[in-house]
Design a protein around this motif. Sequence first.
Motif, PDB file in Angstrom:
ATOM      1  N   ALA A 167       0.806  -1.225   0.000  1.00 11.22           N
ATOM      2  CA  ALA A 167       0.000   0.000   0.000  1.00 11.22           C
ATOM      3  C   ALA A 167       0.836   1.271   0.000  1.00 11.22           C
ATOM      4  N   SER A 168       2.048   1.206   0.557  1.00 12.35           N
ATOM      5  CA  SER A 168       2.892   2.393   0.640  1.00 12.35           C
ATOM      6  C   SER A 168       3.164   2.993  -0.735  1.00 12.35           C
ATOM      7  N   LEU A 169       3.533   2.166  -1.696  1.00 12.90           N
ATOM      8  CA  LEU A 169       3.835   2.652  -3.049  1.00 12.90           C
ATOM      9  C   LEU A 169       2.591   3.220  -3.715  1.00 12.90           C
ATOM     10  N   ILE A 170       1.466   2.546  -3.577  1.00 16.82           N
ATOM     11  CA  ILE A 170       0.224   3.018  -4.210  1.00 16.82           C
ATOM     12  C   ILE A 170      -0.209   4.347  -3.598  1.00 16.82           C
ATOM     13  N   ALA A 171      -0.129   4.442  -2.265  1.00 19.66           N
ATOM     14  CA  ALA A 171      -0.502   5.678  -1.575  1.00 19.66           C
ATOM     15  C   ALA A 171       0.415   6.831  -1.989  1.00 19.66           C
ATOM     16  N   ALA A 172       1.723   6.590  -1.963  1.00 26.74           N
ATOM     17  CA  ALA A 172       2.698   7.638  -2.272  1.00 26.74           C
ATOM     18  C   ALA A 172       2.610   8.087  -3.726  1.00 26.74           C
ATOM     19  N   SER A 173       2.352   7.157  -4.638  1.00 25.26           N
ATOM     20  CA  SER A 173       2.287   7.527  -6.053  1.00 25.26           C
ATOM     21  C   SER A 173       1.017   8.318  -6.368  1.00 25.26           C
ATOM     22  N   CYS A 174      -0.100   7.961  -5.731  1.00 27.03           N
ATOM     23  CA  CYS A 174      -1.325   8.754  -5.917  1.00 27.03           C
ATOM     24  C   CYS A 174      -1.131  10.167  -5.365  1.00 27.03           C
TER      25      CYS A 174
END
Length: 314
Positions: A167-174
């Motif tokens: 989730a960290s990558l998805i959250a940060a990229s959004c």
Amino acid sequence: MFYSKKSIILDKNLKLMVSTRHPVLYAASEHLFTAGGKRFRPSLVLLVSKALNDNIILASQKRLAEITEIIHTASLVHDDILDDCSTRRGVNTVHNTFSVKVAVLAGDYLFAQSSWYLANLDNLEVVQNISKVISDFAEGEIRQGLILFDTGFTINEYIEKSFYKTASLIAASCQGAAMLNGVDLEISKRLYNYGKHLGLAFQIIDDILDLVGSVEFLGKSPGSDLKNGNLTAPILFSVTENDKISHLIYREFSKKNDIQLAIDLINNSGGILKAKDMASEHVEAALLSIDNLQSSESKKLLQKVAKYTIERLY
């Protein structure tokens, strides 16, 4: 999935971005890009970008979408080594095709390339935001490695680990796409929360599919989490309902049919349903996070992506 119309351009750019003077390293890096994938993460970056800017995507946001996929792919190369997976996306994993040494170097190289392109976005906030993801991956892997075959591992600890690993990558990229658009802090945080909850739901459903999916669908053998002692949400919920599962985990599936027996017991317990309900709660939280975004076709697609996360089970 939602990136299909531009996937050829994305794949071409990804290969150009990982070009290297060393042919073996390049071949290893190119291996997974050639195998394809859902391109789920770059799709989200582009949809967020369009939703915030009247259907316009900035050049920096397109680059961020590509960087996101490189970071994700780098993490897969390392994950496959740690989990000793033989296939990924229907093809042999990098360490099986080349060697563990080459795979480690290829993963490191991809992380390095993503960092270089990230720095060239010339936006300190975005650099700080996305860079933390790489340390989160390591944190997630360390946490996972410490609790293998541990039935005392809690659901809350599972959620924390899933955040770091997925989730960290998805959250940060959004959020990064929003930052590049210069939106205010509240909207930026909302999109971070959208990505966070979507990422958690996505991981939970992936963990369910690892137990109920087919080789053709998964691109690898089902039950790989069990085999490696990685206790996921459906497993943890099932353990509380059937002591036989705990016994199989305790002996680390040492007998020939233990994995299949455990899968059958989990599928016949209420653990799958409880995990699905938890994923649904995160999908609802993701949808609520973008509820205040201006109505647009891109917003509708972001909502559709969230709902599709659960629909992958059917």
